[in-house]
Design a protein around this motif. Structure first.
Motif, PDB file in Angstrom:
ATOM      1  N   ASP A   1       0.057   7.374  12.382  1.00 36.59           N
ATOM      2  CA  ASP A   1       0.256   8.759  12.808  1.00 36.59           C
ATOM      3  C   ASP A   1       1.151   9.519  11.832  1.00 36.59           C
ATOM      4  OD1 ASP A   1       2.621   7.491  13.373  1.00 36.59           O
ATOM      5  OD2 ASP A   1       2.696   8.058  15.497  1.00 36.59           O
ATOM      6  N   PHE A   2       1.210   9.068  10.587  1.00 38.24           N
ATOM      7  CA  PHE A   2       1.884   9.809   9.524  1.00 38.24           C
ATOM      8  C   PHE A   2       0.934   9.882   8.332  1.00 38.24           C
ATOM      9  CE2 PHE A   2       3.356   5.381   9.474  1.00 38.24           C
ATOM     10  CZ  PHE A   2       2.998   4.970   8.193  1.00 38.24           C
ATOM     11  N   GLU A   3       1.285  10.696   7.342  1.00 41.74           N
ATOM     12  CA  GLU A   3       0.366  10.939   6.230  1.00 41.74           C
ATOM     13  C   GLU A   3       0.205   9.706   5.345  1.00 41.74           C
ATOM     14  OE1 GLU A   3      -0.463  14.105   2.596  1.00 41.74           O
ATOM     15  OE2 GLU A   3       1.597  13.834   3.335  1.00 41.74           O
ATOM     16  N   THR A   4      -1.042   9.379   5.065  1.00 39.95           N
ATOM     17  CA  THR A   4      -1.346   8.299   4.142  1.00 39.95           C
ATOM     18  C   THR A   4      -2.314   8.791   3.075  1.00 39.95           C
ATOM     19  OG1 THR A   4      -3.182   7.487   5.505  1.00 39.95           O
ATOM     20  CG2 THR A   4      -1.015   6.509   5.888  1.00 39.95           C
ATOM     21  N   VAL A   5      -2.159   8.279   1.876  1.00 37.88           N
ATOM     22  CA  VAL A   5      -3.065   8.560   0.761  1.00 37.88           C
ATOM     23  C   VAL A   5      -3.412   7.216   0.138  1.00 37.88           C
ATOM     24  CG1 VAL A   5      -3.369   9.705  -1.460  1.00 37.88           C
ATOM     25  CG2 VAL A   5      -1.987  10.802   0.340  1.00 37.88           C
ATOM     26  N   SER A   6      -4.696   6.891   0.073  1.00 37.86           N
ATOM     27  CA  SER A   6      -5.102   5.584  -0.451  1.00 37.86           C
ATOM     28  C   SER A   6      -5.469   5.664  -1.924  1.00 37.86           C
ATOM     29  CB  SER A   6      -6.272   5.020   0.343  1.00 37.86           C
ATOM     30  OG  SER A   6      -6.617   3.732  -0.151  1.00 37.86           O
ATOM     31  N   MET A   7      -5.108   4.590  -2.628  1.00 35.63           N
ATOM     32  CA  MET A   7      -5.450   4.462  -4.040  1.00 35.63           C
ATOM     33  C   MET A   7      -6.379   3.282  -4.296  1.00 35.63           C
ATOM     34  SD  MET A   7      -1.738   5.355  -5.787  1.00 35.63           S
ATOM     35  CE  MET A   7      -0.850   4.057  -4.908  1.00 35.63           C
ATOM     36  N   GLY A   8      -6.957   2.712  -3.223  1.00 34.94           N
ATOM     37  CA  GLY A   8      -7.887   1.608  -3.436  1.00 34.94           C
ATOM     38  C   GLY A   8      -7.752   0.515  -2.401  1.00 34.94           C
ATOM     39  N   ALA A   9      -8.321  -0.637  -2.718  1.00 37.11           N
ATOM     40  CA  ALA A   9      -8.394  -1.755  -1.785  1.00 37.11           C
ATOM     41  C   ALA A   9      -7.055  -2.480  -1.680  1.00 37.11           C
ATOM     42  CB  ALA A   9      -9.475  -2.729  -2.229  1.00 37.11           C
ATOM     43  N   PRO A  10      -6.685  -2.924  -0.481  1.00 37.70           N
ATOM     44  CA  PRO A  10      -5.438  -3.668  -0.300  1.00 37.70           C
ATOM     45  C   PRO A  10      -5.591  -5.132  -0.714  1.00 37.70           C
ATOM     46  CG  PRO A  10      -6.568  -3.490   1.793  1.00 37.70           C
ATOM     47  CD  PRO A  10      -7.393  -2.696   0.801  1.00 37.70           C
ATOM     48  N   ALA A  11      -4.465  -5.798  -0.856  1.00 32.73           N
ATOM     49  CA  ALA A  11      -4.456  -7.251  -1.005  1.00 32.73           C
ATOM     50  C   ALA A  11      -4.703  -7.886   0.363  1.00 32.73           C
ATOM     51  CB  ALA A  11      -3.113  -7.711  -1.571  1.00 32.73           C
ATOM     52  N   HIS A  12      -4.980  -9.177   0.365  1.00 26.33           N
ATOM     53  CA  HIS A  12      -5.134  -9.930   1.611  1.00 26.33           C
ATOM     54  C   HIS A  12      -4.118 -11.061   1.585  1.00 26.33           C
ATOM     55  CE1 HIS A  12      -7.955 -12.200   4.610  1.00 26.33           C
ATOM     56  NE2 HIS A  12      -6.802 -11.836   5.130  1.00 26.33           N
ATOM     57  N   VAL A  13      -3.251 -11.097   2.583  1.00 30.29           N
ATOM     58  CA  VAL A  13      -2.159 -12.067   2.616  1.00 30.29           C
ATOM     59  C   VAL A  13      -2.309 -12.965   3.838  1.00 30.29           C
ATOM     60  CG1 VAL A  13       0.344 -12.391   2.721  1.00 30.29           C
ATOM     61  CG2 VAL A  13      -0.615 -10.476   1.429  1.00 30.29           C
ATOM     62  N   ARG A  14      -2.214 -14.258   3.615  1.00 32.17           N
ATOM     63  CA  ARG A  14      -2.188 -15.235   4.705  1.00 32.17           C
ATOM     64  C   ARG A  14      -0.760 -15.751   4.828  1.00 32.17           C
ATOM     65  NH1 ARG A  14      -6.850 -15.321   2.030  1.00 32.17           N
ATOM     66  NH2 ARG A  14      -8.812 -15.338   3.211  1.00 32.17           N
TER      67      ARG A  14
ATOM     68  N   ASP B   1      11.243  10.372  10.658  1.00 30.12           N
ATOM     69  CA  ASP B   1      11.238  11.046   9.364  1.00 30.12           C
ATOM     70  C   ASP B   1       9.842  11.563   9.008  1.00 30.12           C
ATOM     71  OD1 ASP B   1      13.976  10.667   8.836  1.00 30.12           O
ATOM     72  OD2 ASP B   1      13.611   8.612   8.192  1.00 30.12           O
ATOM     73  N   ASP B   2       9.814  12.495   8.068  1.00 31.19           N
ATOM     74  CA  ASP B   2       8.568  13.064   7.536  1.00 31.19           C
ATOM     75  C   ASP B   2       8.100  12.132   6.421  1.00 31.19           C
ATOM     76  OD1 ASP B   2       6.584  14.480   6.249  1.00 31.19           O
ATOM     77  OD2 ASP B   2       7.839  16.183   5.718  1.00 31.19           O
ATOM     78  N   VAL B   3       7.058  11.339   6.688  1.00 26.30           N
ATOM     79  CA  VAL B   3       6.683  10.233   5.810  1.00 26.30           C
ATOM     80  C   VAL B   3       5.332  10.478   5.149  1.00 26.30           C
ATOM     81  CG1 VAL B   3       6.108   7.767   5.734  1.00 26.30           C
ATOM     82  CG2 VAL B   3       8.018   8.561   7.142  1.00 26.30           C
TER      83      VAL B   3
END
Length: 336
Positions: free
Chosen positions: A98-111, A82-84
């Motif tokens: 290898d698909f389009e990404t747009v960042s809005m800030g820092a991610p969470a960190h999950v253990r 799909d076009d993602v």
């Protein structure tokens, strides 16, 4: 049997649909827990060790992967051709896709602590995610905001951990866009969040809204509509949830089956008999992606449920995120 039809559909590449996912993102570290020389294999064993006075355990790192519900859904849709576009909290090199990404800030960190039956997650929240709002989404996409919100399928995730989602969905509803499938997977919501979510989703009436939950989340929604003591997958209960949300469908993806209630009634598709390997964490997100993109492609509900089951089962089997050919072979080998 719908799995026979699904095998036929997966024999050739699928016609792509336009999929958007938002707004979370996390860096996930997976661990095994050891007590001396022994692996702690279950929550019960962990609790017993704590009760017995054990206060020191050893963590063995297993893997690190890109995570977050919207990230998992985007990876699944992309694997299906799909076009993602993924709009999430992606400020980390692990989110190189290898698909389009747009960042809005820092991610969470999950253990993620791996147990044989049910993992436990410890989350270090992202300040950017905690303060996220619709204005953040609009600022990241600019003039493309409406085009993103009018994609064929949107997967909106993690209501439980994104405080701004309630207000943001209200802002989206107010735009009165020509929406497609809007699949909401809320994560582990509280009782209060369940009621708020149903009220807000009801405002998204320009979309084909679908609420996709696991069994535990379904219990919260059932309680929110006055059915706390009833089977949350019962037709009357699911229809009460659907009515409260003014949704096109409500889906419960459980161990034995995926069950949906729509205005046309109840349908259920058994899950594929696949042995769990490393983890189930992320399987539900892949289910929602498979379901949403299939509904957006015009598939019947029961076939879309089978597709969601196939995506989840392939991931649980430890082989990663399945492509069309991967899923074809897996369904062919494991269909009931």
């Amino acid at each position: 049997m719908r799995y026979d039809d699904l095998v036929d559909r997966l024999a050739t590449p699928l016609d792509p649909v336009r999929v958007g996912t938002f707004p979370d993102g996390s860096v996930d570290d997976y661990y095994r827990l050891r007590d001396g020389d022994s692996t702690v294999a279950s929550r019960e064993a962990f609790a017993s060790a704590l009760t017995a006075g054990r206060d020191s355990f050893v963590l063995t790192h297993v893997a690190t992967d890109a995570g977050g519900q919207s990230v998992n859904a985007a990876r699944q849709a992309a694997a299906l051709g799909d076009d993602v576009t993924l709009v999430g909290h992606l400020d980390h090199p692990i989110f190189d896709f290898d698909f389009e990404t747009v960042s809005m800030g820092a991610p969470a960190h999950v253990r993620v602590h791996l147990f044989d039956a049910d993992d436990v997650m410890f989350v270090e929240e992202s300040a950017d995610l905690e303060t996220w709002s619709f204005a953040t989404l609009e600022g990241a996409l600019g003039e493309r905001i409406d085009a993103f919100l009018e994609r064929d399928a949107l997967c909106c995730t993690n209501w439980a951990s994104v405080p701004g989602l309630d207000a943001a969905l209200g802002d989206i509803a107010a735009r009165r866009l020509d929406g497609g499938v809007f699949c909401l997977d809320p994560g582990t919501i509280s009782d209060t969040q369940a009621s708020e979510m149903l009220d807000t989703v009801a405002r998204l009436d320009t979309y084909e809204t679908v609420v996709s939950v696991n069994a535990d989340e379904a219990k919260r929604l059932a309680a929110a509509v006055g059915h706390a003591d009833d089977d949350p997958a019962a037709p009357a209960v699911l229809d009460a949830v659907r009515s409260a949300a003014s949704a096109t469908g409500v889906v419960v993806h459980d161990v034995d089956a995926a069950t949906a209630v729509t205005p046309d009634g109840r349908m259920s598709v058994p899950t594929l008999d696949t042995e769990r390997t490393l983890t189930e964490t992320g399987a539900g997100d892949r289910f929602s992606a498979g379901l949403a993109r299939s509904l957006a492609a015009g598939w019947d509900w029961d076939l879309a449920l089978a597709m969601g089951n196939a995506c989840a089962a392939y991931y649980v089997s430890g082989q990663g995120t399945g492509s069309v050919s991967d899923l074809h072979d897996h369904v062919l080998a494991h269909r009931p």
